[in-house]
Design a protein around this motif. Structure first.
Motif, PDB file in Angstrom:
ATOM      1  N   ASP A 272       0.794  -1.223   0.000  1.00 35.88           N
ATOM      2  CA  ASP A 272       0.000   0.000   0.000  1.00 35.88           C
ATOM      3  C   ASP A 272       0.832   1.281   0.000  1.00 35.88           C
ATOM      4  O   ASP A 272       0.283   2.376   0.074  1.00 35.88           O
TER       5      ASP A 272
ATOM      6  N   ASN B 244       2.747   4.451  -1.284  1.00 32.62           N
ATOM      7  CA  ASN B 244       2.445   5.337  -2.397  1.00 32.62           C
ATOM      8  C   ASN B 244       3.612   5.383  -3.373  1.00 32.62           C
ATOM      9  O   ASN B 244       4.714   5.828  -3.037  1.00 32.62           O
TER      10      ASN B 244
ATOM     11  N   TYR C 119       3.894   7.213  -6.042  1.00 29.02           N
ATOM     12  CA  TYR C 119       4.227   8.587  -6.448  1.00 29.02           C
ATOM     13  C   TYR C 119       5.207   9.212  -5.459  1.00 29.02           C
ATOM     14  O   TYR C 119       6.098   9.960  -5.857  1.00 29.02           O
ATOM     15  N   GLN C 120       5.068   8.879  -4.182  1.00 26.50           N
ATOM     16  CA  GLN C 120       6.005   9.387  -3.183  1.00 26.50           C
ATOM     17  C   GLN C 120       7.389   8.755  -3.343  1.00 26.50           C
ATOM     18  O   GLN C 120       8.369   9.283  -2.834  1.00 26.50           O
TER      19      GLN C 120
ATOM     20  N   SER D   9       4.420  10.902 -14.217  1.00 21.18           N
ATOM     21  CA  SER D   9       3.396  10.640 -15.233  1.00 21.18           C
ATOM     22  C   SER D   9       3.997   9.919 -16.436  1.00 21.18           C
ATOM     23  O   SER D   9       3.355   9.055 -17.032  1.00 21.18           O
TER      24      SER D   9
ATOM     25  N   ARG E  83      -6.539   5.994 -14.493  1.00 22.61           N
ATOM     26  CA  ARG E  83      -6.598   7.098 -13.534  1.00 22.61           C
ATOM     27  C   ARG E  83      -5.345   7.062 -12.667  1.00 22.61           C
ATOM     28  O   ARG E  83      -4.716   6.029 -12.505  1.00 22.61           O
ATOM     29  N   ARG E  84      -5.038   8.206 -12.115  1.00 23.55           N
ATOM     30  CA  ARG E  84      -3.864   8.325 -11.240  1.00 23.55           C
ATOM     31  C   ARG E  84      -3.896   7.301 -10.100  1.00 23.55           C
ATOM     32  O   ARG E  84      -2.893   6.664  -9.806  1.00 23.55           O
ATOM     33  N   ASP E  85      -5.058   7.127  -9.473  1.00 18.73           N
ATOM     34  CA  ASP E  85      -5.129   6.242  -8.314  1.00 18.73           C
ATOM     35  C   ASP E  85      -4.925   4.768  -8.672  1.00 18.73           C
ATOM     36  O   ASP E  85      -4.533   3.981  -7.821  1.00 18.73           O
ATOM     37  N   THR E  86      -5.136   4.389  -9.921  1.00 17.80           N
ATOM     38  CA  THR E  86      -4.876   3.008 -10.346  1.00 17.80           C
ATOM     39  C   THR E  86      -3.403   2.661 -10.170  1.00 17.80           C
ATOM     40  O   THR E  86      -3.058   1.522  -9.849  1.00 17.80           O
TER      41      THR E  86
ATOM     42  N   ALA F 140      -1.236   4.115  -7.994  1.00 15.92           N
ATOM     43  CA  ALA F 140      -0.725   4.674  -6.743  1.00 15.92           C
ATOM     44  C   ALA F 140       0.038   3.673  -5.884  1.00 15.92           C
ATOM     45  O   ALA F 140       0.904   4.062  -5.105  1.00 15.92           O
ATOM     46  N   SER F 141      -0.260   2.381  -6.028  1.00 18.26           N
ATOM     47  CA  SER F 141       0.385   1.383  -5.176  1.00 18.26           C
ATOM     48  C   SER F 141       0.344   0.019  -5.849  1.00 18.26           C
ATOM     49  O   SER F 141      -0.367  -0.185  -6.838  1.00 18.26           O
TER      50      SER F 141
ATOM     51  N   SER G  24      -3.233  -1.184  -5.579  1.00 17.82           N
ATOM     52  CA  SER G  24      -4.179  -0.606  -6.542  1.00 17.82           C
ATOM     53  C   SER G  24      -3.961  -1.188  -7.940  1.00 17.82           C
ATOM     54  O   SER G  24      -4.932  -1.403  -8.684  1.00 17.82           O
TER      55      SER G  24
END
Length: 90
Positions: free
Chosen positions: A28, A30, A32-33, A38, A62-65, A67-68, A71
């Motif tokens: 889980d 992130n 992006y961190q 992109s 989507r971005r959240d797809t 994220a981890s 996801s």
């Protein structure tokens, strides 16, 4: 035995250009961190689609797809990919 999660991590290591090896991340954490950009998302998308021989539907782009690891696994499940159907299980 290889799993979908292992395959996702392999794609991340080869395509995402993260600051760390994906094996060191929790499911889980992130992405992006950890440096996912992109541009790298496009590489991850293509790597995932190639690895699992699928095409993500537009609704999952989507971005959240991305994220981890969790996801990404959920997006694959929503696309009908399981350990049994993916060929990821040995």
């Amino acid at each position: 035995m290889s799993t979908i999660t292992d395959a996702i991590r392999e794609v991340l290591n080869s395509s995402a250009r993260l600051a760390v090896d994906s094996a060191t991340l929790g499911d889980d954490d992130n992405l992006y961190q950890q440096g996912l950009t992109s541009h790298a998302v496009v590489n991850v998308l293509m790597g995932i689609e190639d690895r699992f021989d699928i095409e993500f539907p537009d609704a999952l782009l989507r971005r959240d797809t991305f994220a981890s690891v969790s996801s990404l696994r959920a997006a694959l499940a929503a696309s009908g990919v399981t350990d049994e159907t993916s060929g990821a299980a040995s």
